[in-house]
Write a protein that holds these residues in place. Structure first.
Motif, short mmCIF file in Angstrom:
data_model
loop_
_atom_site.label_atom_id
_atom_site.label_comp_id
_atom_site.label_asym_id
_atom_site.label_seq_id
_atom_site.Cartn_x
_atom_site.Cartn_y
_atom_site.Cartn_z
N SER A 24 -8.94 -6.17 16.26
CA SER A 24 -9.77 -7.33 15.94
C SER A 24 -8.95 -8.60 16.06
O SER A 24 -7.71 -8.56 16.01
CB SER A 24 -10.29 -7.25 14.50
OG SER A 24 -10.99 -6.07 14.27
N VAL A 25 -9.65 -9.72 16.19
CA VAL A 25 -9.04 -11.05 16.18
C VAL A 25 -9.78 -11.88 15.15
O VAL A 25 -10.94 -11.61 14.83
CB VAL A 25 -9.09 -11.73 17.57
CG1 VAL A 25 -8.23 -10.98 18.58
CG2 VAL A 25 -10.52 -11.85 18.09
N GLY A 26 -9.09 -12.89 14.61
CA GLY A 26 -9.73 -13.70 13.59
C GLY A 26 -9.16 -15.10 13.53
O GLY A 26 -8.20 -15.44 14.22
N GLY A 27 -9.77 -15.89 12.67
CA GLY A 27 -9.33 -17.27 12.50
C GLY A 27 -10.11 -17.95 11.40
O GLY A 27 -10.70 -17.30 10.54
N ILE A 28 -10.13 -19.28 11.46
CA ILE A 28 -10.82 -20.10 10.47
C ILE A 28 -11.81 -20.99 11.20
O ILE A 28 -11.45 -21.67 12.16
CB ILE A 28 -9.82 -20.94 9.66
CG1 ILE A 28 -8.84 -20.01 8.94
CG2 ILE A 28 -10.55 -21.84 8.66
CD1 ILE A 28 -7.70 -20.72 8.25
N ARG A 29 -13.07 -20.96 10.75
CA ARG A 29 -14.10 -21.81 11.35
C ARG A 29 -13.85 -23.27 11.01
O ARG A 29 -13.15 -23.57 10.04
CB ARG A 29 -15.48 -21.42 10.79
CG ARG A 29 -15.97 -20.10 11.26
CD ARG A 29 -17.42 -19.90 10.75
NE ARG A 29 -17.75 -18.51 10.80
CZ ARG A 29 -17.67 -17.67 9.77
NH1 ARG A 29 -17.29 -18.08 8.59
NH2 ARG A 29 -17.97 -16.40 9.93
N PRO A 30 -14.46 -24.18 11.76
CA PRO A 30 -14.32 -25.60 11.44
C PRO A 30 -14.77 -25.95 10.01
O PRO A 30 -14.24 -26.87 9.41
CB PRO A 30 -15.22 -26.29 12.47
CG PRO A 30 -15.24 -25.35 13.63
CD PRO A 30 -15.17 -23.97 13.03
N ASP A 31 -15.70 -25.16 9.44
CA ASP A 31 -16.15 -25.42 8.07
C ASP A 31 -15.21 -24.82 7.02
O ASP A 31 -15.47 -24.92 5.82
CB ASP A 31 -17.57 -24.91 7.85
CG ASP A 31 -17.70 -23.39 7.93
OD1 ASP A 31 -16.67 -22.68 8.03
OD2 ASP A 31 -18.85 -22.90 7.90
N GLY A 32 -14.12 -24.16 7.46
CA GLY A 32 -13.14 -23.60 6.54
C GLY A 32 -13.32 -22.12 6.25
O GLY A 32 -12.46 -21.49 5.64
N GLY A 33 -14.45 -21.54 6.65
CA GLY A 33 -14.69 -20.12 6.43
C GLY A 33 -13.92 -19.26 7.42
O GLY A 33 -13.65 -19.68 8.55
N ARG A 34 -13.55 -18.07 7.00
CA ARG A 34 -12.83 -17.16 7.89
C ARG A 34 -13.81 -16.40 8.77
O ARG A 34 -14.93 -16.13 8.38
CB ARG A 34 -12.03 -16.14 7.07
CG ARG A 34 -10.88 -16.76 6.32
CD ARG A 34 -9.96 -15.67 5.79
NE ARG A 34 -8.81 -16.27 5.15
CZ ARG A 34 -7.72 -16.66 5.80
NH1 ARG A 34 -7.63 -16.51 7.09
NH2 ARG A 34 -6.71 -17.20 5.16
N TRP A 35 -13.36 -16.04 9.96
CA TRP A 35 -14.13 -15.20 10.86
C TRP A 35 -13.22 -14.11 11.40
O TRP A 35 -12.02 -14.26 11.48
CB TRP A 35 -14.74 -16.01 12.01
CG TRP A 35 -13.74 -16.64 12.93
CD1 TRP A 35 -13.20 -17.89 12.81
CD2 TRP A 35 -13.14 -16.05 14.09
NE1 TRP A 35 -12.30 -18.12 13.82
CE2 TRP A 35 -12.25 -17.01 14.63
CE3 TRP A 35 -13.26 -14.83 14.73
CZ2 TRP A 35 -11.49 -16.77 15.77
CZ3 TRP A 35 -12.51 -14.58 15.86
CH2 TRP A 35 -11.64 -15.55 16.38
N LYS A 36 -13.82 -12.97 11.75
CA LYS A 36 -13.09 -11.87 12.37
C LYS A 36 -14.08 -11.09 13.24
O LYS A 36 -15.19 -10.82 12.81
CB LYS A 36 -12.48 -10.96 11.31
CG LYS A 36 -11.57 -9.90 11.89
CD LYS A 36 -10.68 -9.15 10.91
CE LYS A 36 -11.11 -9.02 9.52
NZ LYS A 36 -10.23 -8.15 8.72
#
Length: 95
Positions: A24-36
């Motif tokens: 998996s890959v992940g990061g942080i959305r522009p609104d500050g929430g995490r995504w994966k």
């Protein structure tokens, strides 16, 4: 129009082949929430134009993530990588 997502972390597997080394890959959305997203889902999102993924090198230089093909299937890597997804694998592990 595709949305840009900055990949900041990966979930690795213990597989040796390039196409199986990232789960998996992940990061942080522009609104500050995490995504994966799983690698398969991220590949689908690139192919259907939903997202354009990238990593950042020191100095803020963006490096695009692309779908690569091996005899065993598709996998993610950066445009700067050769066969192995080394730049993605150098990222920290996702929480």
């Amino acid at each position: 129009m595709a949305q840009y997502l900055h990949i900041r972390c990966v979930v690795r597997t213990d597989q040796a082949s390039a196409h199986e080394r990232i789960h998996s890959v992940g990061g942080i959305r522009p609104d500050g929430g995490r995504w994966k997203l799983t690698q398969d889902k991220a590949i689908s999102c690139i192919q259907d134009g939903t997202y354009v993924f990238y990593i950042e090198k020191p100095g803020g230089r963006r490096v695009d993530v692309i779908v690569a093909t091996s005899p065993h299937g598709n996998y993610l890597k950066t445009v700067a990588d050769r066969e192995q997804p080394d730049k993605l694998l150098s990222l920290p592990t996702c929480p």
